[in-house]
Design an enzyme around this catalytic site. Sequence first.
Site, PDB file in Angstrom:
ATOM      1  N   GLY A  74       1.983   7.526  -7.286  1.00  0.00           N
ATOM      2  CA  GLY A  74       0.681   7.168  -7.827  1.00  0.00           C
ATOM      3  C   GLY A  74      -0.330   7.005  -6.698  1.00  0.00           C
ATOM      4  CB  THR A  75      -0.002   5.508  -3.310  1.00  0.00           C
ATOM      5  OG1 THR A  75       0.251   4.178  -3.726  1.00  0.00           O
ATOM      6  CG2 THR A  75      -0.801   5.496  -2.019  1.00  0.00           C
ATOM      7  CG  ASN A 153      -2.241  -3.403  -9.108  1.00  0.00           C
ATOM      8  OD1 ASN A 153      -3.463  -3.298  -9.110  1.00  0.00           O
ATOM      9  ND2 ASN A 153      -1.557  -3.839  -8.065  1.00  0.00           N
ATOM     10  CD  GLN A 181       1.075  -1.546 -13.175  1.00  0.00           C
ATOM     11  OE1 GLN A 181       1.759  -1.780 -14.174  1.00  0.00           O
ATOM     12  NE2 GLN A 181       1.547  -1.645 -11.940  1.00  0.00           N
ATOM     13  CB  SER A 203       3.121   6.167 -10.990  1.00  0.00           C
ATOM     14  OG  SER A 203       4.315   5.985 -10.277  1.00  0.00           O
ATOM     15  CG  HIS A 205       7.903   3.838  -9.911  1.00  0.00           C
ATOM     16  ND1 HIS A 205       8.027   2.519  -9.528  1.00  0.00           N
ATOM     17  CD2 HIS A 205       6.748   4.283  -9.365  1.00  0.00           C
ATOM     18  CE1 HIS A 205       6.993   2.197  -8.760  1.00  0.00           C
ATOM     19  NE2 HIS A 205       6.209   3.247  -8.648  1.00  0.00           N
ATOM     20  CB  THR A 241       9.307  22.220  -1.969  1.00  0.00           C
ATOM     21  OG1 THR A 241       9.184  23.365  -1.136  1.00  0.00           O
ATOM     22  CG2 THR A 241      10.341  22.475  -3.051  1.00  0.00           C
ATOM     23  CB  CYS A 328       1.956  -3.320  -3.164  1.00  0.00           C
ATOM     24  SG  CYS A 328       2.519  -2.326  -4.533  1.00  0.00           S
TER      25      CYS A 328
END
Lengths: 392, 487
Positions: A74-75, A153, A181, A203, A205, A241, A328
Amino acid sequence: MLDADAVYLDNAATTPLDPRVLEAMLPHLYGPRGNPSSLHAAGVAAREAVEEARWSVADLVGAAPEEIIFTASGTEADNLAVLGLARACGDRRHVVVSGVEHAAVREAARCLESSGCEVTWLGVDEAGMVSPEDLEKALRPDTALAAVVWANNEVGTVQPVGELAEVCAERAVPFHADAVQAAGRLPIDVAETETPVSTLALSAHKLYGPQGVGALYVRDGVRVEPVLRGGGQERGLRSGTQNVSGIVGFGAAARLAREELEERARHERELRETLISGLASIPGVRLNGHREKRLSNNVHVSVEGVEAEGLVLLCDARGYAIGSGSACASAATGHKASPVLLAMSRDEREAFSAVRITVGKENTADEVEGFLEAFSAAVEQLRRVSPLYASS
Amino acid sequence: MSYRSEVIDHLVRPRCVGEVPEPDGVGESGHEACGDVARFTARIEDNVLRTVRYKVYGCAACIAAGSALAELVDGRPLLEAARVSLADLEGALGGPLPPGKEHALTLTLDALHKAIEDYWNRNVEALLADGGYAGNGAARGKTVVAAMSGGVDSAVTALLLREAGYEVAAVTFRLHDGEKGSRSCCSPDTVLFARDTAHRMGLPHFTLNLKELFNRRVMRDFVGSYAAGRTPNPCVACNAHVKFHAAAFLADRLGFHQVATGHYARIADGPSLARPEDASKDQTYVLWPMPKELLARTVFPLGDYRKSEVRRIAEARGLAVAYTPESQDICFIPDGDYRKFVRKKVATEPGEIVDGEGRTLGLHSGVVDYTIGQRKGLGIAAPTPLYVTEVRPQSRQVVVGRREDLEVTEVRVGVMNWFLDPGEASMVQVRYNSLPVPCTLRDAGDGYWVARLEQPTSRVAPGQSAVFYTADGERVVGGGIVARTGS
């Protein structure tokens, strides 16, 4: 060392991998692997798997598959949007960013600032809400982009993204929303009549997919300058890739999230409300963020007289995993008050004492009840140790 | 980042939590804006920490460090507790804390030391008494309280004493708020550094808060002297009233016999002061006001060493202080601008600059800006360089003259302190780092003495010290404060 019996209440940091997602990924981890760019059969198989996942991710937000660019996080998606939009319109040197952004957007904007762009940081109200009027006032003829997080978040406040995007669309200013989120918890539709965002970060996860995969939605016709240069994968916007198994997992997770969104959100909301009312009965506990317009899974509180780290570790010792402020921030930058809470007019003490409890689809009402007991005991213990809390 | 199991254990089962009711000492370090506050309370009897309790608001490392430290010192004698080092505390927590958390050790140890400091401070009236603290000196034995500033000299002093078989307790004085590296949350860096240096030598370390004493006996005199047209020497005032008295006070409290500092001087029979081995570092000039009864229980280990040897010793023993630069300024004026400092404390009024015949040559903005012998800052054009020869605070006049007008042959001295018979005085030193000149001394009555100088001497200012030496120039006979000069 994961305690198998531990109750996981930190779903905003990352969600457990859904077994059905793992199932979908396994053939791409075990089997003969091809590079999606290769011409041979293995390459074709890999490419088809990636394209199928692209459809699923696009479906989750109402986009066309060719508008989805896979990234490694996501970052990365946020950086590609902020840096890429700004660099694609060379002579515009002004950027508008909210004061409650995830670090990925905040730091990307600071990067632009240090390379000569002017950044307007939009203030928020006490609940962390950005007002469309403020955004409108901040826009200028030379504004290259505006960015507001869909749902924060840390405190989970959900922004009026439709209106915000509309304001920008009317002025033909590209608008980026970090939906990392929000996706999988809120219905998202990037149709021009709904939410006319230019770009949208996602994202895997955070919605029961694997870690290490993200995506950027880029509306057809919006110009974005790539950050990574190389083989020209992902329409030239993200060379490198593709992480095939991860992307397949993202696709599976996105499909499940779309199918189960309402049921998950309803379940999470029930647990969230139990938590909020349970925590309210502990003296000196204050809810941060908007009472109603908040993520279905988010509870964020400041606890008077104690600091978050000890609280998190004591809960951990009692078998409950929760987050301190923003997961984070605590690991990466050490002892700094959350800029998001400070933007919401919280003082440093409130910021240092903030914990985040985020439920997920796997949590049960019993777990939440057990947690409330453990949390209350942990707060009491730390307050006995604290010189700043006089028990009455 | 992750914590060791020992840290988690102290967090989950904290020891010695709470507050001692009616404590004998309370210490707090940190500030809630930094995110950490540690508070120690203690009941202290017969120099034993009977009960120690702690509270911490802060990160897990701070809470655990508070618990581990309280457990280490609870019930221990003060001399043992004051020896507990950052390394000991780290050991009690199973090893180094995660990067960025080391501060927890410093913070909690500082809070404990402040609690002990508070305990001494509650009994400090004896030091503030008008006559000063004379000390009881009841104790005997090879025990010594060594003053440690954080610099190389005092560190090597403590080290030499320990190696000579003394039981040493180190003490650092808080004298004023102008310390370099002062932060709002912890003790100034100099105190933390001195403590760490003592601990690395395995010595107990104490801190005494002497701000009130220092303010009354040194800073007020310093400011008042300039306003009265005198040139003060704050180091002399500190040695006369503060440093040795405080060290003796702590020695008496601990049942220790002697006191030591890192001054370059020797103690001869009498007792009297004698010049040190390293003449270039000689500090006898600033030590003359030491009360004889305190000198009798003082040790100056550095009197037998050269400064270069002291540096070598520090390096050889791995003392980090070996690399700290020499301090020369007035300690409570870190930027060295003593005029700005004085001007902040006293009102100044403009006045005239006159010559020896009373003719007005110019104007000045306050007598505090001038001292005898000063050449710069007069703002007067003259064919020959002009010097300040006299400051008259009453008429707010600054008198200037030629270089030779500065020369005096007679010095009137008061506030005497004698180590030997005044009859032995045959030389006098009137400035720090100047050579003594031969003189004859006569008793002028009322506690004053007049020294007749055998050669004209310049820049002798009222307020400075005049120190008398024996004929061989080796021993201090006594000293006093210059009241007036003449020719």
